[in-house]
Design an enzyme around this catalytic site. Sequence first.
Site, PDB file in Angstrom:
ATOM      1  CE1 TYR A  64      -2.814  -0.544  14.426  1.00  0.00           C
ATOM      2  CE2 TYR A  64      -3.844  -0.196  16.737  1.00  0.00           C
ATOM      3  CZ  TYR A  64      -4.237  -0.870  15.392  1.00  0.00           C
ATOM      4  OH  TYR A  64      -4.992  -1.417  14.875  1.00  0.00           O
ATOM      5  CB  ALA A 104      -2.677  -1.814   9.291  1.00  0.00           C
ATOM      6  CB  ILE A 139      -1.052   0.110   1.390  1.00  0.00           C
ATOM      7  CG1 ILE A 139      -0.224  -0.031   2.495  1.00  0.00           C
ATOM      8  CG2 ILE A 139      -2.129  -1.280   1.193  1.00  0.00           C
ATOM      9  CD1 ILE A 139      -1.207   0.043   4.146  1.00  0.00           C
TER      10      ILE A 139
END
Length: 324
Positions: free
Chosen positions: A146, A80, A59
């Site tokens: 995060y 992610a 990504i």
Amino acid sequence: MGNDDKCILVTGGAGFIGSHTVELLLASGYSVRVLDNFSSGHIDNLPQHEHLDIVQGDIRDQEQVNAVMQGATHCLHLAAQVSVSRSVEDPCDSATHNILGALNVMHAAAQAKVSKLVYASSAAVYGAPSQLPLTEASALAPLSPYGLEKWVDERYAALLASLHGLPSLGLRYFNVYGPRQDPRSPYAGVVARFIDRMLAHQAPIIFGDGTQSRDFIYVGDVARANLTALFSTHCGICNVATGQQIDLLDLIDLLSRSTGCTLPAQHLPAKAEDIRHSYGDPHRLAEWLSLTPQWTMDEGLGELIHHCRQTMTDDERPPLTVNA
């Protein structure tokens, strides 16, 4: 437009949550395109299916994201860096995945004018709650890079909705567990790690005193939420939670009965980024997506333990005389 006229791009589709969702999408008659770099996902998690297209890529590669977005009618963004501790150790690398990578996906979705973008947020955006249960309107004060990254993603999604009319729904997952969550991975959740050790008749490891509590939701219910969100008219933010909490000591008691391992837990110092108590309010999940979690904790743990036993190698199996 029927299901077969829709093409769903799933980033991170070979991962834990992604692969369960891909299976559900395919079973529901949709065409699916997966983009995954296989850093934590596994090709073996995905079925062979005539309506499944798998693309290996990242990504963070803007040109590649733009290319795979072409022809997609909907996008589910799950790719992610999902380890809280890793985000603390290397926040710059984590941000390249969770902010820059996510922005690549969101911008490409806006340019391609997809009908709906659904993306993974996290209960980590809330930080240490001052009041429970957590609603979507609760204060946000993340304790880790995060959690902050997921909050930034939510703000970008809202901004792109304003700038480009991108319809999006961010799902704040609470503690997801179930089959295919690799217990040896740094990304693994506490449930998978406990089961891995207990099936090998090793003491489970708890960071802290074990009275910290969490809202655990089975991956099958999360996959249902993902699918429903893709075709919902609602946009914004939605908790994906059960509305119930269980502390880690009680969780180990449940697992002791199911695994036969009664060794007392080994306690290590608590981690600074760990949250003491957390559980979500699932009212919006019910109102917006008409969903209530179907899996009980006993049922979900049973599925996960069965999966772990099926995938153990002979070297990992404990001798039959352990509890004699």
